[in-house]
Each structure stands twice: as C-alpha cells, then as structure tokens.
Design a protein around this motif. Sequence first.
Motif, PDB file in Angstrom:
ATOM      1  N   LEU A  54      -4.519  14.651 -11.274  1.00 58.86           N
ATOM      2  CA  LEU A  54      -3.473  14.344 -10.295  1.00 58.86           C
ATOM      3  C   LEU A  54      -3.962  14.581  -8.874  1.00 58.86           C
ATOM      4  CD1 LEU A  54      -0.477  15.887 -12.247  1.00 58.86           C
ATOM      5  CD2 LEU A  54      -0.782  13.468 -11.714  1.00 58.86           C
ATOM      6  N   LEU A  55      -4.774  15.616  -8.670  1.00 60.68           N
ATOM      7  CA  LEU A  55      -5.343  15.862  -7.342  1.00 60.68           C
ATOM      8  C   LEU A  55      -6.277  14.729  -6.940  1.00 60.68           C
ATOM      9  CD1 LEU A  55      -6.116  19.693  -7.550  1.00 60.68           C
ATOM     10  CD2 LEU A  55      -4.400  18.600  -6.103  1.00 60.68           C
ATOM     11  N   GLN A  56      -7.062  14.240  -7.908  1.00 62.18           N
ATOM     12  CA  GLN A  56      -7.978  13.125  -7.619  1.00 62.18           C
ATOM     13  C   GLN A  56      -7.211  11.864  -7.236  1.00 62.18           C
ATOM     14  OE1 GLN A  56     -10.635  12.176 -10.850  1.00 62.18           O
ATOM     15  NE2 GLN A  56     -11.165  10.183  -9.979  1.00 62.18           N
ATOM     16  N   VAL A  57      -6.131  11.573  -7.962  1.00 62.59           N
ATOM     17  CA  VAL A  57      -5.308  10.395  -7.647  1.00 62.59           C
ATOM     18  C   VAL A  57      -4.703  10.546  -6.252  1.00 62.59           C
ATOM     19  CG1 VAL A  57      -3.204   9.143  -8.250  1.00 62.59           C
ATOM     20  CG2 VAL A  57      -4.805   9.821 -10.035  1.00 62.59           C
ATOM     21  N   ASN A  58      -4.210  11.742  -5.943  1.00 59.94           N
ATOM     22  CA  ASN A  58      -3.623  11.977  -4.624  1.00 59.94           C
ATOM     23  C   ASN A  58      -4.656  11.775  -3.523  1.00 59.94           C
ATOM     24  OD1 ASN A  58      -1.147  12.803  -3.247  1.00 59.94           O
ATOM     25  ND2 ASN A  58      -2.338  14.569  -2.589  1.00 59.94           N
ATOM     26  N   ALA A  59      -5.902  12.228  -3.766  1.00 55.24           N
ATOM     27  CA  ALA A  59      -6.971  12.060  -2.775  1.00 55.24           C
ATOM     28  C   ALA A  59      -7.286  10.577  -2.580  1.00 55.24           C
ATOM     29  CB  ALA A  59      -8.220  12.819  -3.217  1.00 55.24           C
ATOM     30  N   GLU A  60      -7.291   9.789  -3.667  1.00 54.65           N
ATOM     31  CA  GLU A  60      -7.543   8.349  -3.545  1.00 54.65           C
ATOM     32  C   GLU A  60      -6.450   7.665  -2.730  1.00 54.65           C
ATOM     33  OE1 GLU A  60      -9.025   5.952  -6.855  1.00 54.65           O
ATOM     34  OE2 GLU A  60      -9.155   7.787  -8.027  1.00 54.65           O
ATOM     35  N   ILE A  61      -5.209   8.058  -2.959  1.00 57.52           N
ATOM     36  CA  ILE A  61      -4.099   7.476  -2.207  1.00 57.52           C
ATOM     37  C   ILE A  61      -4.203   7.845  -0.731  1.00 57.52           C
ATOM     38  CG2 ILE A  61      -1.596   7.569  -1.879  1.00 57.52           C
ATOM     39  CD1 ILE A  61      -1.340   7.820  -4.938  1.00 57.52           C
ATOM     40  N   ASP A  62      -4.528   9.106  -0.445  1.00 58.17           N
ATOM     41  CA  ASP A  62      -4.685   9.533   0.951  1.00 58.17           C
ATOM     42  C   ASP A  62      -5.816   8.772   1.630  1.00 58.17           C
ATOM     43  OD1 ASP A  62      -2.607  11.317   0.928  1.00 58.17           O
ATOM     44  OD2 ASP A  62      -3.854  13.080   0.546  1.00 58.17           O
ATOM     45  N   HIS A  63      -6.923   8.585   0.909  1.00 60.99           N
ATOM     46  CA  HIS A  63      -8.062   7.852   1.474  1.00 60.99           C
ATOM     47  C   HIS A  63      -7.681   6.408   1.762  1.00 60.99           C
ATOM     48  CE1 HIS A  63     -12.217   6.803   2.258  1.00 60.99           C
ATOM     49  NE2 HIS A  63     -12.150   5.833   1.374  1.00 60.99           N
ATOM     50  N   ASN A  64      -6.918   5.801   0.853  1.00 62.70           N
ATOM     51  CA  ASN A  64      -6.498   4.425   1.071  1.00 62.70           C
ATOM     52  C   ASN A  64      -5.550   4.312   2.253  1.00 62.70           C
ATOM     53  OD1 ASN A  64      -4.381   1.983  -0.073  1.00 62.70           O
ATOM     54  ND2 ASN A  64      -6.558   1.558   0.036  1.00 62.70           N
TER      55      ASN A  64
ATOM     56  N   GLY B 295       0.791  -1.224   0.000  1.00 67.54           N
ATOM     57  CA  GLY B 295       0.000   0.000   0.000  1.00 67.54           C
ATOM     58  C   GLY B 295       0.820   1.268   0.000  1.00 67.54           C
ATOM     59  N   ASP B 296       2.114   1.155  -0.291  1.00 69.02           N
ATOM     60  CA  ASP B 296       2.988   2.328  -0.355  1.00 69.02           C
ATOM     61  C   ASP B 296       2.871   2.943  -1.745  1.00 69.02           C
ATOM     62  OD1 ASP B 296       4.977   4.225   0.025  1.00 69.02           O
ATOM     63  OD2 ASP B 296       6.602   2.827  -0.428  1.00 69.02           O
ATOM     64  N   TRP B 297       1.916   3.877  -1.910  1.00 70.62           N
ATOM     65  CA  TRP B 297       1.665   4.538  -3.179  1.00 70.62           C
ATOM     66  C   TRP B 297       1.968   6.022  -3.054  1.00 70.62           C
ATOM     67  CZ3 TRP B 297       0.172   2.402  -7.816  1.00 70.62           C
ATOM     68  CH2 TRP B 297      -0.278   1.061  -7.785  1.00 70.62           C
ATOM     69  N   SER B 298       2.364   6.614  -4.152  1.00 66.96           N
ATOM     70  CA  SER B 298       2.595   8.050  -4.155  1.00 66.96           C
ATOM     71  C   SER B 298       2.410   8.582  -5.569  1.00 66.96           C
ATOM     72  CB  SER B 298       4.003   8.385  -3.641  1.00 66.96           C
ATOM     73  OG  SER B 298       4.116   9.754  -3.341  1.00 66.96           O
ATOM     74  N   VAL B 299       2.130   9.879  -5.671  1.00 65.24           N
ATOM     75  CA  VAL B 299       1.968  10.550  -6.959  1.00 65.24           C
ATOM     76  C   VAL B 299       2.753  11.849  -6.903  1.00 65.24           C
ATOM     77  CG1 VAL B 299      -0.187  11.666  -6.213  1.00 65.24           C
ATOM     78  CG2 VAL B 299       0.304  11.439  -8.656  1.00 65.24           C
ATOM     79  N   ARG B 300       3.311  12.245  -8.030  1.00 64.10           N
ATOM     80  CA  ARG B 300       4.088  13.484  -8.090  1.00 64.10           C
ATOM     81  C   ARG B 300       3.828  14.166  -9.421  1.00 64.10           C
ATOM     82  NH1 ARG B 300      10.455  13.034  -7.126  1.00 64.10           N
ATOM     83  NH2 ARG B 300       9.675  11.984  -5.240  1.00 64.10           N
TER      84      ARG B 300
END
Length: 291
Positions: free
Chosen positions: A62-72, A33-38
């Motif tokens: 990119l903001l949507q992907v970051n929000a999904e990662i934060d939620h996960n 579950g170690d995901w990140s976006v840049r």
Amino acid sequence: MSRYIYAIVRCLPEPRTGEFMNVGAIAGDPATGDWSVRQLSKFDRVRKFAGTSAMQVATNFLLQVNAEIDHNRSNLEEGGAPLAETWLHMMHHDHRSIVQLSPPAPILAESAEQALDLIFGRLIIDPVSERQPRPVNKHLLTSRLREAYRSAKIADHLIRPRAEVFVGEHVHSLVDFAIANGTAVQLTQAWSFRRAQIDTLSTEVKAWGYALERLRRGENARVVDVNDQISKISKNVDLQVVVAPPVTAEQMDAFEEAQQVFSNLGAGVHSLEDVGAVVSRAVDLVKQLKD
C-alpha cells in the motif's frame, strides 16, 4: 458524477487456503489522474488475522502504491500523462500471493476520495476510518473544464488548450484554455491550491499575473495556440480562473496571495463545482466569433 475504477486490496497469509482479509482499496479516474489509496485505519486487525510478516507485506504494498500515485501527481503538474486503467489491471494480474487485488470494477463518484468512502462504507467496513484531504492536481481541473466546454456544445476548433499569450515584445505566458477564432473572447486558467508541492505556486501565479496585467494595461497582445494559429486579444478579454481551494495553512497562505493577483486582473474565480459559470459565460461570448 464520473466513471472511476477501483480494486480492493486483500491480504492472504496462506494463499493456498484462499482465506483473506480486505485491508485497503485503490480508486481512480484514468482520464483525469485523480487516484487515491486507503488502508484500514487499524492494522492490528490485520496482524491478528495474518501475522506480522504478512501484515508488513500488505503495508509495504500500500505504501508503494501511494508513492506511485504521489509521483504521478507530480508528473501531471509538469504536463505528464495520468495513470491508465491498465496500471490497476496489471497490479491485479501480477499480485497473486500474500497480496491480491480484486478484479478492477467501475464505480460512479465525484472524486477518488468519494469512491473510497463508498467502498469502505459498503465493502470493507472500517467505521473508525476518517477521510483525509488529498492533493488535487491541475490535470483534474483542466480535464473537467474541457468536458464542460464540450458538454455546452462549444465547437472543438474554438477551444484552444495550452495556448500562449504574447504581450508586447518580450512577455509571454501559457493559459490553459483560450476560446478563440481570430479573436480571443475568453482566457481560462486552472490553479490547484491543494497540490502536494506548494512552495513554487505563488511564484507561478505572480509570473502568470504579470503577463496578464500588461495585457490589461492595453499593450499589444495575441494568443498563439498549439497549431500556431494566431488570435488577437483585447485588454477587456473575459478572464476566468478555476481553483481547487486550500485545506492546509500553507496552502491557504498561497491562496490568499493569489487572490490579490486575481482581483487586480478582474478575473472571475470559481471552484470546480462552479465550473458551469465559466462555460455559460463562454457560450455567450462565442456568439461574437466567426465560424
């Protein structure tokens, strides 16, 4: 190093022409579950190439992907499942217009952030991009700890994940791993002081520490694993803690409080990079157990 997967995010102002600009990347380890976006550090370059409208589409994605990662990450703290590799493949399949993703590909790295460092250094080239500290979830710590136990050839039936420690008549607490087979010889707990939500962490550590302190005093105690197998625990049981250390002032405050709890319990405290010391101790201790 572990296997991560990544995809480069592209912006195509006119998808029919096929002309694109790399604007960011997504990388992660589906097992931990170690995901990140840049994204590119300066989106002015995107605006000049693609125009304001297309730039906003890429930014919103990119903001949507970051929000999904934060939620996960939040879900992982509650015992949820990490984002799977299919998540990245689905985004690659579904986004065929202004935003597109390169086919997901593997990369070897120590973390999602290191994978992004490699991608930005070799494939995207963003010299002013600065690596930002990212939250580290508990699931990553426990996954790496389980891998280390297995790599050390400790039998699976001796590794009891998410076991419950009962002390006396009314006190109990979960531990991430008990190495046990009728008798528990090691208890191991993972704590991330680099998680996104830090406000309740001190309370969680103190509640866990209270149960283990009663154990240390010599009160009658036992471990019950997820299969309802019971193992007795001595007050001198080996107690180890694996932590993701803090990076912010707020996280540091929580860590300093927790260190006092760990010290009072006589627990060994290790970073993820030093998890081998925990496992080496376990290898010696399992010799005391019956097969």
